[in-house]
Design a protein around this motif. Structure first.
Motif, PDB file in Angstrom:
ATOM      1  N   PHE A  78       7.988 -13.174  -6.609  1.00  0.00           N
ATOM      2  CA  PHE A  78       6.527 -13.038  -6.410  1.00  0.00           C
ATOM      3  C   PHE A  78       6.085 -11.579  -6.518  1.00  0.00           C
ATOM      4  CE2 PHE A  78       8.804 -12.853  -2.415  1.00  0.00           C
ATOM      5  CZ  PHE A  78       8.398 -11.613  -1.935  1.00  0.00           C
ATOM      6  N   LYS A 146       4.452   3.472  11.428  1.00  0.00           N
ATOM      7  CA  LYS A 146       4.760   2.029  11.339  1.00  0.00           C
ATOM      8  C   LYS A 146       5.510   1.880  10.018  1.00  0.00           C
ATOM      9  CE  LYS A 146       1.587  -1.075  10.089  1.00  0.00           C
ATOM     10  NZ  LYS A 146       0.318  -1.800  10.128  1.00  0.00           N
ATOM     11  N   GLY A 181       4.944  -6.070   9.395  1.00  0.00           N
ATOM     12  CA  GLY A 181       5.387  -7.477   9.361  1.00  0.00           C
ATOM     13  C   GLY A 181       6.008  -7.942   8.060  1.00  0.00           C
ATOM     14  N   GLY A 183       8.261  -8.593   4.480  1.00  0.00           N
ATOM     15  CA  GLY A 183       9.616  -9.076   4.190  1.00  0.00           C
ATOM     16  C   GLY A 183       9.919 -10.447   4.766  1.00  0.00           C
ATOM     17  N   GLU A 185       8.218 -13.350   4.207  1.00  0.00           N
ATOM     18  CA  GLU A 185       7.996 -14.346   3.138  1.00  0.00           C
ATOM     19  C   GLU A 185       7.969 -15.742   3.761  1.00  0.00           C
ATOM     20  OE1 GLU A 185       7.292 -12.021   1.559  1.00  0.00           O
ATOM     21  OE2 GLU A 185       8.857 -10.553   1.336  1.00  0.00           O
ATOM     22  N   LYS A 295      -4.412 -11.220  12.030  1.00  0.00           N
ATOM     23  CA  LYS A 295      -5.065 -10.231  11.161  1.00  0.00           C
ATOM     24  C   LYS A 295      -5.278 -10.787   9.750  1.00  0.00           C
ATOM     25  CE  LYS A 295      -3.249  -5.911  11.019  1.00  0.00           C
ATOM     26  NZ  LYS A 295      -2.383  -4.801  10.492  1.00  0.00           N
ATOM     27  N   TYR A 328      -0.835  -4.980  -3.702  1.00  0.00           N
ATOM     28  CA  TYR A 328      -1.692  -6.132  -3.997  1.00  0.00           C
ATOM     29  C   TYR A 328      -2.496  -5.950  -5.261  1.00  0.00           C
ATOM     30  CZ  TYR A 328       0.030  -6.784   0.453  1.00  0.00           C
ATOM     31  OH  TYR A 328       0.908  -6.873   1.469  1.00  0.00           O
TER      32      TYR A 328
HETATM   33  O1  V47 Z   1       6.628  -8.528   2.326  1.00  0.00           O
HETATM   34  C1  V47 Z   1       4.359  -8.880  -2.138  1.00  0.00           C
HETATM   35  C2  V47 Z   1       3.825  -9.342   0.292  1.00  0.00           C
HETATM   36  C3  V47 Z   1       4.354  -7.844   1.923  1.00  0.00           C
HETATM   37  C4  V47 Z   1       2.923 -10.202  -3.103  1.00  0.00           C
HETATM   38  O2  V47 Z   1       2.262  -5.225   9.478  1.00  0.00           O
HETATM   39  C5  V47 Z   1       2.732 -10.247  -1.721  1.00  0.00           C
HETATM   40  O3  V47 Z   1       0.252  -4.429   9.621  1.00  0.00           O
HETATM   41  C6  V47 Z   1       1.028 -11.737  -2.014  1.00  0.00           C
HETATM   42  O4  V47 Z   1       3.783  -6.984   5.015  1.00  0.00           O
HETATM   43  N1  V47 Z   1       1.182 -11.776  -3.349  1.00  0.00           N
HETATM   44  C7  V47 Z   1       4.252  -6.366   2.343  1.00  0.00           C
HETATM   45  N2  V47 Z   1       1.781 -10.995  -1.177  1.00  0.00           N
HETATM   46  C8  V47 Z   1       2.927  -6.054   3.030  1.00  0.00           C
HETATM   47  C9  V47 Z   1       2.893  -6.368   4.495  1.00  0.00           C
HETATM   48  C10 V47 Z   1       1.760  -5.913   5.347  1.00  0.00           C
HETATM   49  C11 V47 Z   1       0.511  -5.688   4.804  1.00  0.00           C
HETATM   50  C12 V47 Z   1      -0.519  -5.253   5.643  1.00  0.00           C
HETATM   51  C13 V47 Z   1      -0.317  -5.013   6.984  1.00  0.00           C
HETATM   52  C14 V47 Z   1       0.946  -5.232   7.519  1.00  0.00           C
HETATM   53  C15 V47 Z   1       1.177  -4.936   8.959  1.00  0.00           C
HETATM   54  C16 V47 Z   1       1.985  -5.696   6.700  1.00  0.00           C
HETATM   55  O5  V47 Z   1       3.470  -8.098   0.848  1.00  0.00           O
HETATM   56  C17 V47 Z   1       5.672  -8.289   1.361  1.00  0.00           C
HETATM   57  C18 V47 Z   1       5.270  -9.585   0.695  1.00  0.00           C
HETATM   58  O6  V47 Z   1       5.279 -10.636   1.604  1.00  0.00           O
HETATM   59  N3  V47 Z   1       3.638  -9.435  -1.163  1.00  0.00           N
HETATM   60  N4  V47 Z   1       3.918  -9.344  -3.350  1.00  0.00           N
HETATM   61  C19 V47 Z   1       2.110 -11.029  -3.930  1.00  0.00           C
HETATM   62  N5  V47 Z   1       2.274 -11.109  -5.252  1.00  0.00           N
END
Ligand code: V47
Ligand code: SF4
Length: 391
Positions: A78, A146, A181, A183, A185, A295, A328
């Motif tokens: 993904f 963080k 948060g 990883g 999935e 969130k 994103y």
């Molecule tokens: O683990 C990667 C996701 C995550 C795609 O903790 C995708 O405050 C959708 O975890 N479509 C990383 N999702 C980002 C994340 C995050 C973001 C904002 C705030 C916090 C927080 C954590 O992004 C990855 C994965 O699950 N991701 N590619 C995609 N194509």
């Protein structure tokens, strides 16, 4: 129509009554909601819980992201953002000096958090991250770090031949304040092996968060939904988070992440609808009775869906971000250069009748924006092209 659950028929009505009494729903009831409940039905329940916990209060923070590299040894199907080592000329690999330059750009800005996450690159090992965290803390001790997810931690601790407990202790000593948060999935191996088969397992993800919580520290959780998983995989995922939270109480926030399908190996998988996104926020709110915050990550779903989500269980919309993440935008999200001023965030929350509060990462209040009279303030009025619901 209902289903059997320990001799009782599950119906929307029986779930309504349970939630009304403040009781926890079972995994069968959670699955029943995913399979049978309308947006209106789950929205009403989620909003009841949201308002019980927070009233109209809606949180955001001032933050920026650092993505040290997009080169990665893993091949999650993904992921639109990473490049393999053999394609590294197409990506970026920042040094400590590069990253410190980015941090210093915010020296005179009232940001409270740096969110650090990126690809997994062999030369970025335990020592590399320790030195990075130490350098940031030496420069700006009050900036909350963080950083990294169990995906990176599992890899670097294994390489260093240290336990998760020892590794997390070292990260804390170096200056890590909390864990984001990412990883997570989908934990269930049936799906995880298909979409993220070569990185840490769901169990390892949970074990690393558990070790971090045992040190008295906080972290977030996510669920990447709306691709090839089925509703039972979502419930399995939420249930594992709820169980660990019962044990440690260390999770602060759940962030459901909508799968975006541009530029990755799952481009043929259609994206979920906005109705499904809102249903998913609502059911996450209802199921995770021991999580204080849900969130919506606005760069992913866009500003209008983020506003709508505030009526479906969400009470936090992340931060200002300042165009510092590519995860994103490269996957086709609404926001190609995500950045919102504090004033825009406040206006976005106020224009749907909620009460904006700027927080730090641990949800201490930095500023309560309720006293700002939206309708009387020329600066706020018309800032977003949206009707004012209340002031
Ligand atoms: O683990 C990667 C996701 C995550 C795609 O903790 C995708 O405050 C959708 O975890 N479509 C990383 N999702 C980002 C994340 C995050 C973001 C904002 C705030 C916090 C927080 C954590 O992004 C990855 C994965 O699950 N991701 N590619 C995609 N194509
Ligand atoms: Fe690497 Fe993370 Fe992308 Fe997976 S999601 S390929 S671990 S950067």
């Amino acid at each position: 129509m209902g289903e059997r659950n320990a001799g009782n028929m599950i119906t929307i009505d029986s779930i309504n009554q349970k939630v009304g009494r403040g009781e926890r729903i079972t995994s069968e009831e959670g699955l029943y909601l995913y399979e049978n409940a309308s947006l209106g039905q789950v929205g009403k329940l989620a909003n009841l819980i949201r308002e019980r916990l927070h009233g109209d209060r809606t949180y955001f923070n001032r933050n920026f992201h650092v993505e040290p590299t997009n080169v990665c040894i893993y091949t999650c199907s993904f992921c639109s953002y990473s490049r393999l080592i053999k394609e590294r000329s197409d990506g970026w690999e920042y040094t400590h000096d590069d990253i410190m330059e980015m941090v210093k750009k915010y020296d005179h800005e009232p940001v409270t958090e740096v969110h650090i996450v990126g690809g997994v690159l062999p030369q970025y090992d335990v020592r590399w991250y320790e030195r990075l965290f130490q350098a940031i803390k030496a420069h700006r001790p009050e900036l909350h770090i963080k950083a990294l997810t169990p995906v990176e931690y599992h890899y670097i601790f294994k390489k260093e031949k240290i336990s998760y407990a020892e590794g997390m202790r070292r990260m804390k000593t170096a200056g890590l304040d909390s864990m984001p948060g990412g990883g997570a999935e989908i934990f269930h191996p049936e799906i995880r092996e298909e979409i993220a088969g070569d990185k840490c397992t769901g169990e390892q993800w949970l074990d690393i968060h558990q070790e971090w919580h045992l040190l008295g520290q906080r972290s977030n959780a996510t669920m990447l939904y709306g691709h090839i998983e089925r509703f039972e995989h979502r419930i399995d995922h939420l249930d594992k988070l709820r169980s660990l939270q019962d044990e440690t109480g260390g999770f602060q926030t759940m962030i459901p992440l909508k799968f975006r399908n541009k530029g990755n190996h799952m481009a043929h998988v259609p994206e979920s609808t906005t109705v499904e996104d809102l249903r998913n926020y609502a059911i996450s709110r209802i199921y995770l009775d021991n999580f204080k915050h849900i969130k919506a990550y606005w760069p992913m779903i866009g500003r209008e869906t983020a506003q709508l989500s505030l009526a479906f269980g969400v009470n936090d919309i992340d931060g200002t971000i300042d165009d510092t993440t590519k995860i994103y935008s490269m996957a086709g999200a609404e926001e190609q250069a995500p950045s919102m001023s504090t004033r825009e965030l406040v206006a976005l929350i106020k224009s749907v009748g909620r009460h904006p509060i700027e927080r730090n990462t641990l949800y201490d209040v930095i500023k309560d924006y309720d006293e700002v009279k939206f309708e009387d303030d020329e600066e706020f009025r018309g800032y977003l092209d949206l009707p004012v619901v209340n002031g």
